[in-house]
Design a protein around this motif. Structure first.
Motif, PDB file in Angstrom:
ATOM      1  N   PRO A  55       0.815  -1.268   0.097  1.00 37.77           N
ATOM      2  CA  PRO A  55      -0.034   0.108   0.122  1.00 37.77           C
ATOM      3  C   PRO A  55       0.844   1.121  -0.036  1.00 37.77           C
ATOM      4  O   PRO A  55       2.119   1.265   0.538  1.00 37.77           O
ATOM      5  CB  PRO A  55      -1.089  -0.191   1.188  1.00 37.77           C
ATOM      6  N   GLU A  56       0.223   2.340  -0.638  1.00 31.70           N
ATOM      7  CA  GLU A  56       1.062   3.746  -0.642  1.00 31.70           C
ATOM      8  C   GLU A  56       0.760   4.325   0.720  1.00 31.70           C
ATOM      9  O   GLU A  56      -0.145   4.103   1.274  1.00 31.70           O
ATOM     10  CB  GLU A  56       0.303   4.483  -1.768  1.00 31.70           C
ATOM     11  N   GLY A  58       0.872   8.008   2.714  1.00 31.85           N
ATOM     12  CA  GLY A  58       0.368   9.125   2.517  1.00 31.85           C
ATOM     13  C   GLY A  58       1.599  10.282   2.500  1.00 31.85           C
ATOM     14  O   GLY A  58       2.786   9.771   3.202  1.00 31.85           O
ATOM     15  N   LYS A  59       1.542  11.344   1.919  1.00 33.27           N
ATOM     16  CA  LYS A  59       2.623  12.335   2.098  1.00 33.27           C
ATOM     17  C   LYS A  59       3.091  12.714   3.330  1.00 33.27           C
ATOM     18  O   LYS A  59       2.383  12.883   4.146  1.00 33.27           O
ATOM     19  CB  LYS A  59       1.958  13.516   1.255  1.00 33.27           C
ATOM     20  N   GLY A  60       4.518  12.499   3.588  1.00 34.71           N
ATOM     21  CA  GLY A  60       5.204  12.782   4.873  1.00 34.71           C
ATOM     22  C   GLY A  60       5.006  11.507   5.915  1.00 34.71           C
ATOM     23  O   GLY A  60       5.666  11.641   6.847  1.00 34.71           O
ATOM     24  N   LYS A  61       4.459  10.423   5.442  1.00 35.58           N
ATOM     25  CA  LYS A  61       4.146   9.428   6.357  1.00 35.58           C
ATOM     26  C   LYS A  61       5.604   8.704   6.696  1.00 35.58           C
ATOM     27  O   LYS A  61       5.849   8.339   7.917  1.00 35.58           O
ATOM     28  CB  LYS A  61       3.092   8.184   5.857  1.00 35.58           C
ATOM     29  N   ALA A  62       6.373   8.528   5.660  1.00 30.12           N
ATOM     30  CA  ALA A  62       7.775   7.956   5.554  1.00 30.12           C
ATOM     31  C   ALA A  62       8.734   8.929   6.588  1.00 30.12           C
ATOM     32  O   ALA A  62       9.303   8.156   7.506  1.00 30.12           O
ATOM     33  CB  ALA A  62       8.346   7.769   4.369  1.00 30.12           C
ATOM     34  N   THR A  63       8.667  10.163   6.397  1.00 35.37           N
ATOM     35  CA  THR A  63       9.288  10.905   7.158  1.00 35.37           C
ATOM     36  C   THR A  63       8.958  10.716   8.659  1.00 35.37           C
ATOM     37  O   THR A  63       9.861  10.740   9.596  1.00 35.37           O
ATOM     38  CB  THR A  63       9.229  12.400   6.793  1.00 35.37           C
TER      39      THR A  63
END
Length: 73
Positions: A55-56, A58-63
């Protein structure tokens, strides 16, 4: 070692005789290189297939996950 044979046109065989080249070794190297390329392609296809099921985020989630991990140590 296994033996394989390759048919080439007579004209090509005559041209091959003009050069001091170990044609058997050249053909072995070509086959090895081609197999490596095919194995890489197969592995990349498997990776792509695997990544389609991830699953992708969301923006900023990995950081955020990296920062949370660092802060917890």
């Amino acid at each position: 070692m296994a033996v394989i044979s390759v048919r080439v046109p007579d004209e090509l065989k005559e041209k091959m005789k003009e050069y001091d080249i170990n044609w058997g070794e050249e053909i072995r190297r070509f086959i090895e290189q081609k197999i490596r390329e095919e194995e890489k392609t197969k592995l990349l296809d498997e990776i792509d297939s695997f990544l389609k099921n991830v699953p992708e985020l969301g923006k900023g989630k990995a950081t955020k996950l990296v920062r949370d991990s660092r802060d917890s140590n």
